[in-house]
Design a protein around this motif. Structure first.
Motif, PDB file in Angstrom:
ATOM      1  N   GLU A 167      44.284   2.691 -71.054  1.00 41.50           N
ATOM      2  CA  GLU A 167      44.500   3.213 -72.400  1.00 41.50           C
ATOM      3  C   GLU A 167      45.528   4.343 -72.474  1.00 41.50           C
ATOM      4  N   VAL A 168      45.800   5.037 -71.361  1.00 37.50           N
ATOM      5  CA  VAL A 168      46.775   6.138 -71.435  1.00 37.50           C
ATOM      6  C   VAL A 168      48.035   5.864 -70.632  1.00 37.50           C
ATOM      7  N   LEU A 169      48.039   4.827 -69.803  1.00 38.92           N
ATOM      8  CA  LEU A 169      49.228   4.563 -69.003  1.00 38.92           C
ATOM      9  C   LEU A 169      49.185   3.152 -68.427  1.00 38.92           C
ATOM     10  N   ASP A 170      50.357   2.515 -68.373  1.00 36.38           N
ATOM     11  CA  ASP A 170      50.501   1.214 -67.714  1.00 36.38           C
ATOM     12  C   ASP A 170      51.699   1.313 -66.775  1.00 36.38           C
ATOM     13  N   ILE A 171      51.441   1.243 -65.479  1.00 37.94           N
ATOM     14  CA  ILE A 171      52.503   1.455 -64.500  1.00 37.94           C
ATOM     15  C   ILE A 171      53.638   0.455 -64.662  1.00 37.94           C
ATOM     16  N   ARG A 172      53.334  -0.786 -65.063  1.00 44.43           N
ATOM     17  CA  ARG A 172      54.390  -1.791 -65.182  1.00 44.43           C
ATOM     18  C   ARG A 172      55.355  -1.448 -66.308  1.00 44.43           C
ATOM     19  N   VAL A 173      54.814  -0.941 -67.419  1.00 42.94           N
ATOM     20  CA  VAL A 173      55.662  -0.550 -68.544  1.00 42.94           C
ATOM     21  C   VAL A 173      56.521   0.642 -68.157  1.00 42.94           C
ATOM     22  N   ARG A 174      55.908   1.631 -67.514  1.00 43.88           N
ATOM     23  CA  ARG A 174      56.640   2.843 -67.135  1.00 43.88           C
ATOM     24  C   ARG A 174      57.735   2.533 -66.114  1.00 43.88           C
ATOM     25  N   GLU A 175      57.453   1.657 -65.159  1.00 46.48           N
ATOM     26  CA  GLU A 175      58.470   1.294 -64.164  1.00 46.48           C
ATOM     27  C   GLU A 175      59.678   0.644 -64.833  1.00 46.48           C
ATOM     28  N   SER A 176      59.426  -0.187 -65.826  1.00 44.92           N
ATOM     29  CA  SER A 176      60.518  -0.916 -66.478  1.00 44.92           C
ATOM     30  C   SER A 176      61.394  -0.006 -67.329  1.00 44.92           C
ATOM     31  N   GLU A 177      60.852   1.157 -67.738  1.00 49.67           N
ATOM     32  CA  GLU A 177      61.628   2.059 -68.593  1.00 49.67           C
ATOM     33  C   GLU A 177      62.766   2.742 -67.837  1.00 49.67           C
ATOM     34  N   ASN A 178      62.540   3.020 -66.547  1.00 46.55           N
ATOM     35  CA  ASN A 178      63.554   3.684 -65.718  1.00 46.55           C
ATOM     36  C   ASN A 178      64.036   5.001 -66.311  1.00 46.55           C
ATOM     37  N   THR A 179      63.172   5.681 -67.035  1.00 46.24           N
ATOM     38  CA  THR A 179      63.562   6.963 -67.626  1.00 46.24           C
ATOM     39  C   THR A 179      62.847   8.135 -66.957  1.00 46.24           C
ATOM     40  N   HIS A 180      61.926   7.844 -66.070  1.00 45.61           N
ATOM     41  CA  HIS A 180      61.147   8.897 -65.435  1.00 45.61           C
ATOM     42  C   HIS A 180      61.208   8.769 -63.917  1.00 45.61           C
ATOM     43  N   ASP A 181      60.937   9.862 -63.253  1.00 42.35           N
ATOM     44  CA  ASP A 181      60.726   9.840 -61.823  1.00 42.35           C
ATOM     45  C   ASP A 181      59.439   9.056 -61.557  1.00 42.35           C
ATOM     46  N   HIS A 182      59.505   8.069 -60.667  1.00 42.11           N
ATOM     47  CA  HIS A 182      58.344   7.213 -60.420  1.00 42.11           C
ATOM     48  C   HIS A 182      57.393   7.760 -59.362  1.00 42.11           C
ATOM     49  N   ARG A 183      57.700   8.945 -58.813  1.00 43.79           N
ATOM     50  CA  ARG A 183      56.807   9.512 -57.790  1.00 43.79           C
ATOM     51  C   ARG A 183      55.362   9.575 -58.271  1.00 43.79           C
ATOM     52  N   PHE A 184      55.190  10.061 -59.502  1.00 41.85           N
ATOM     53  CA  PHE A 184      53.836  10.260 -60.012  1.00 41.85           C
ATOM     54  C   PHE A 184      53.099   8.931 -60.136  1.00 41.85           C
ATOM     55  N   LEU A 185      53.822   7.903 -60.559  1.00 43.21           N
ATOM     56  CA  LEU A 185      53.219   6.581 -60.681  1.00 43.21           C
ATOM     57  C   LEU A 185      52.752   6.077 -59.326  1.00 43.21           C
TER      58      LEU A 185
END
Length: 222
Positions: A167-185
């Protein structure tokens, strides 16, 4: 940091002296685990900061508490100082460090010492809102990652607790955005895999990511 400390010894204090001494203390903690030296350096850094004023004090508090004093004294003693670091950072316009202080005061250290997950989760929503309000998106993402981890751990009905999605985060969506550092993911994903004892998958993900951590945060996230 070493150069600034050397200049401080030669020419006197500057606004960077406190944080530089704290950084050397952090290095002593990470490399040598020399707790007595760490304690002395962090106390010195904080006393220097008191002498030179509020400029840079948010970063000094962050480094001294998180990378030193949290290892040499009860963590509960660090929480008020991190709260002060948050307040000063916001007042002085150093919102990035201010929010990092807040995250560790309200989320990461309470999680480490075993505060109830539901209480920490409630604070997550408040911290994310404050981070986004001052455009600190990386900090907001870091909290969302830990928040989703806590949701997975506290929801026994979740069919696959090792997936960093909900409900607060989906790693697949965040990875595809390429706008953030992925370390936290990736760190949070690994945390879930290890907590649920899926060591084989955790190892496979680490192999797939290769040297991502060493490149994105040399000396920090490795």
């Amino acid at each position: 940091a070493c150069k600034i400390v050397d200049m401080t010894l030669k020419y006197g204090l500057s606004e960077y002296s406190g944080e530089s001494v704290a950084t050397i203390g952090a290095a002593a903690m990470i490399v040598q685990q020399d707790y007595k030296t760490v304690q002395r350096l962090m106390e010195l850094a904080l006393s220097i900061q008191d002498a030179i004023g509020r400029a840079k004090s948010s970063k000094t508090a962050y480094v001294a508490q998180l990378f030193g004093l949290a290892w040499t004294q009860p963590i509960s003693k660090c929480l008020p100082a991190l709260g002060d670091g948050y307040v000063v950072g916001m007042q002085m316009g150093d919102t990035a460090m201010g929010i990092w202080n807040l995250i560790h005061q309200r989320v990461t250290l309470p999680l480490v010492v075993g505060h109830p997950l539901d209480a920490v989760e409630r604070d997550c929503s408040k911290v994310v809102a404050q981070a986004e309000d001052v455009a600190q998106q990386d900090q907001a993402l870091a909290v969302r990652c830990l928040w989703q981890v806590m949701i997975n751990l506290s929801d026994p009905s979740k069919s696959n607790g090792t997936r960093l999605e909900g409900e607060v985060l989906d790693i697949r969506v965040r990875e595809s955005e390429n706008t953030h550092d992925h370390r936290f993911l990736y760190f949070s994903e690994a945390m879930l895999l290890l907590i649920f004892s899926d060591y084989e998958e955790a190892a496979q993900r680490a192999i797939e990511r290769g040297d991502y951590f060493s490149k994105s945060a040399p000396g920090g996230a490795t």
